[in-house]
Design an enzyme around this catalytic site. Structure first.
Site, mmCIF file in Angstrom:
data_model
loop_
_atom_site.group_PDB
_atom_site.id
_atom_site.type_symbol
_atom_site.label_atom_id
_atom_site.label_comp_id
_atom_site.label_asym_id
_atom_site.label_seq_id
_atom_site.Cartn_x
_atom_site.Cartn_y
_atom_site.Cartn_z
ATOM 1 N N ASN A 9 0.874 -1.166 0.153
ATOM 2 C CA ASN A 9 0.085 -0.048 -0.156
ATOM 3 C C ASN A 9 1.040 1.264 0.061
ATOM 4 O O ASN A 9 1.369 1.506 1.015
ATOM 5 C CB ASN A 9 -0.857 0.031 1.319
ATOM 6 C CG ASN A 9 -1.881 1.303 1.348
ATOM 7 O OD1 ASN A 9 -1.655 2.088 0.500
ATOM 8 N ND2 ASN A 9 -2.921 1.048 2.203
ATOM 9 N N ARG A 90 -2.278 -1.941 -3.371
ATOM 10 C CA ARG A 90 -3.611 -1.413 -3.324
ATOM 11 C C ARG A 90 -3.571 -0.034 -4.362
ATOM 12 O O ARG A 90 -2.506 0.756 -4.296
ATOM 13 C CB ARG A 90 -3.901 -0.717 -2.194
ATOM 14 C CG ARG A 90 -5.131 0.364 -1.631
ATOM 15 C CD ARG A 90 -5.068 0.896 -0.403
ATOM 16 N NE ARG A 90 -6.140 1.592 -0.279
ATOM 17 C CZ ARG A 90 -6.139 2.870 0.509
ATOM 18 N NH1 ARG A 90 -5.278 2.978 1.182
ATOM 19 N NH2 ARG A 90 -7.307 3.395 0.351
ATOM 20 N N HIS A 179 -12.420 3.300 -0.541
ATOM 21 C CA HIS A 179 -12.451 2.199 0.541
ATOM 22 C C HIS A 179 -13.014 0.795 0.440
ATOM 23 O O HIS A 179 -13.566 0.191 1.110
ATOM 24 C CB HIS A 179 -12.924 2.871 1.791
ATOM 25 C CG HIS A 179 -12.268 3.911 2.596
ATOM 26 N ND1 HIS A 179 -12.852 5.042 2.926
ATOM 27 C CD2 HIS A 179 -10.878 4.380 2.542
ATOM 28 C CE1 HIS A 179 -11.841 6.136 3.502
ATOM 29 N NE2 HIS A 179 -10.667 5.423 3.289
ATOM 30 N N ARG A 240 -9.650 15.849 6.436
ATOM 31 C CA ARG A 240 -10.715 16.328 5.279
ATOM 32 C C ARG A 240 -11.939 16.709 5.956
ATOM 33 O O ARG A 240 -12.534 16.235 6.837
ATOM 34 C CB ARG A 240 -11.061 15.317 4.296
ATOM 35 C CG ARG A 240 -9.412 14.904 3.736
ATOM 36 C CD ARG A 240 -9.658 13.629 2.885
ATOM 37 N NE ARG A 240 -8.705 12.585 3.321
ATOM 38 C CZ ARG A 240 -8.727 11.274 2.961
ATOM 39 N NH1 ARG A 240 -9.382 10.865 1.941
ATOM 40 N NH2 ARG A 240 -7.592 10.472 3.403
ATOM 41 N N GLU A 383 -7.593 -4.706 4.756
ATOM 42 C CA GLU A 383 -7.486 -4.534 3.240
ATOM 43 C C GLU A 383 -6.508 -5.518 2.566
ATOM 44 O O GLU A 383 -6.453 -5.800 1.423
ATOM 45 C CB GLU A 383 -7.313 -3.028 3.008
ATOM 46 C CG GLU A 383 -8.423 -2.140 3.290
ATOM 47 C CD GLU A 383 -8.029 -0.905 3.911
ATOM 48 O OE1 GLU A 383 -7.456 -0.753 5.140
ATOM 49 O OE2 GLU A 383 -8.613 0.340 3.030
HETATM 50 C C1 LIG Z 1 -9.236 6.647 -0.511
HETATM 51 C C2 LIG Z 1 -8.736 7.121 0.758
HETATM 52 O O1 LIG Z 1 -9.337 8.192 1.432
HETATM 53 O O2 LIG Z 1 -7.902 6.486 1.375
HETATM 54 P P1 LIG Z 1 -7.352 6.673 2.736
HETATM 55 O O3 LIG Z 1 -8.351 6.717 3.801
HETATM 56 O O4 LIG Z 1 -6.309 5.678 2.789
HETATM 57 O O5 LIG Z 1 -6.578 8.257 2.796
HETATM 58 MG MG LIG Z 2 -6.410 2.150 6.287
#
Ligand SMILES: CC(=O)OP(=O)(O)O
Ligand SMILES: [Mg+2]
Ligand SMILES: Nc1ncnc2c1ncn2[C@@H]1O[C@H](COP(=O)(O)OP(=O)(O)O)[C@@H](O)[C@H]1O
Length: 398
Positions: A9, A90, A179, A240, A383
């Site tokens: 990953n 991934r 995800h 975020r 994952e």
């Molecule tokens: C796609 C994504 O947001 O992945 P991560 O949660 O690993 O940042």
């Molecule tokens: Mg994770």
């Protein structure tokens, strides 16, 4: 000599890996190299025998680029790898092209590269991982497993935005969802735990990690999910914002003169829990809440309220829900977040058992009242194992 599958990953500043024996699926080794290209890169590597940690290595390393990080991983794995048969990666964005894991060839590589325009934070690093792995282990089969693939079943009414149709046709503007490897893995585990076929179940899965997303799953197929065109939409995350009024960035540009580059950075890296409190780690938020910090309490409420709204929305999407599943770092470990997310949902058949919630540990834990109509589960995601299974299914690699 045991055969093994390596799963990578590769993120923008980290390289995570897990080595599985195949077909037994036993974890042989795992590690992470963090802060690649930043001050003080760090490497942690664990080797296992059965469920026991056999050895642990932890040290600061020199890793100005992913290339050095790869060399550190290789050196650490050399003691463990006997017969590496395949590598799984991934890959975050598979666009509309990839509906399932694929064997990587130059065409696939080019397609992943072309999709970087849709995932500039993720796909370039994933691609770098693929190229370095090919250099490091020439000739070994490599497989890409996509975060978006599980959501290819989203019907148009869930994946289209109400924007000019040309945006979709010319610029691939639609909801993709992410995800998916985690949502699919925990859905399968939930069905096994409930001892019912996945095809007969309606599930809401909540992946609450650094990034966070909710998924509505009908009969094993994703029918809606909270992340959209990018992994910015939906739930409140560590850094975020999740859902916003789309006019907000336009307004901030107008009143501050901030450019798109800066806005993109703020929305992805300076918002969410971090924006509200200065901290992006839920452990620290919970410690602050316990110490009476008002900003931390509000951030926790906003975070959990958003999760609760999506649970409600996905009830409406699914009509009937058999189980709600919490997973990933926050979902697996933060009992107060789970409690706040489920608060007041008795009318939907969601009734938390406070004691079971507080003590939940292990691979699968039930945290709902046994007599409630909806099962509440905490399931540890994996994952990497899900990717290893896809590699094996694709290559018959034993
Ligand atoms: C796609 C994504 O947001 O992945 P991560 O949660 O690993 O940042
Ligand atoms: Mg994770
Ligand atoms: N014991 C804990 N209590 C609360 N939150 C936790 C705990 N352990 C981990 N977390 C949260 O999980 C987050 C990481 O989740 P994880 O799924 O590992 O993220 P990712 O795989 O996206 O990097 C951390 O930032 C932290 O907020």
């Amino acid at each position: 000599m045991s055969a093994a599958i390596l799963v990578l990953n590769c993120g923008s500043s980290s390289l995570k890996y897990r080595l599985f024996e195949t077909p037994s699926e036993a974890l042989l080794a795992e590690g992470i190299i963090e802060r690649i290209g930043e001050p003080a890169p760090h490497h942690r590597h664990l080797r296992y025998r059965g469920a026991e940690v056999m050895s642990r290595m932890e040290r600061d390393v020199v890793a100005p680029t992913h290339r050095e990080a790869f060399a550190h991983m290789r050196a650490a794995l050399d003691g463990a790898v006997h017969d590496l048969v395949a590598i799984g990666h991934r890959v975050v964005h598979g666009g509309e092209r990839f509906h399932q894991a694929v064997r990587i060839d130059t065409k696939v590589e080019r397609d992943i590269e072309a999709l970087a325009v849709l995932a500039p934070l993720h796909n370039p690093a994933n691609l770098l991982g693929i190229r370095l792995a090919a250099e490091s282990w020439p000739g070994l089969p490599q497989v890409a497993a996509f975060d978006t693939a599980f959501h290819h079943s989203l019907p148009p009414l869930a994946h289209r935005y109400a924007v000019p149709e040309a945006w979709y046709h010319l610029y691939q503007v639609r909801r993709y969802g992410f995800h998916g490897l985690s949502h699919e893995y925990v859905a399968q585990r939930a069905a096994a735990h409930l001892d019912r076929p996945l095809a007969a179940l309606n599930l809401i899965t909540l992946h609450l990690g650094n990034g966070a997303s909710a998924c509505a799953i009908r009969g094993g197929r994703s029918v809606d999910t909270s992340m959209g065109f990018t992994p910015l939409e939906g739930l409140v995350m560590g850094t975020r914002s999740g859902d916003l009024d789309p006019a907000l960035p336009l307004h901030m540009e107008r009143v501050t003169g901030m450019g798109w580059h800066a806005l993109d950075h703020v929305l992805n890296h300076e918002c969410g829990l971090k924006g509200m409190t200065g901290l992006n780690d839920m452990r620290e938020i919970l410690a602050r809440v316990a110490a009476g910090d008002e900003a931390a309490r509000l951030a926790l409420e906003v975070y959990a309220y958003r999760v609760r709204k999506y649970i409600g929305a996905y009830f409406a999407v699914l009509g009937r829900v058999d189980a709600v599943v919490f997973t990933a770092g926050v979902g697996e470990n933060a009992a107060p977040v789970r409690a706040a997310a489920c608060a007041g949902l008795q009318g939907l058949g969601i009734v938390l058992d406070e004691a079971a919630n507080a003590r939940a540990t292990g691979e699968v834990a039930a945290i709902g009242r046994p007599d409630a109509p909806v099962a509440l589960l905490v399931i540890r995601t994996n994952e990497e194992l899900h990717i290893a299974r896809q590699v094996r299914a694709l290559l018959g690699a034993d």
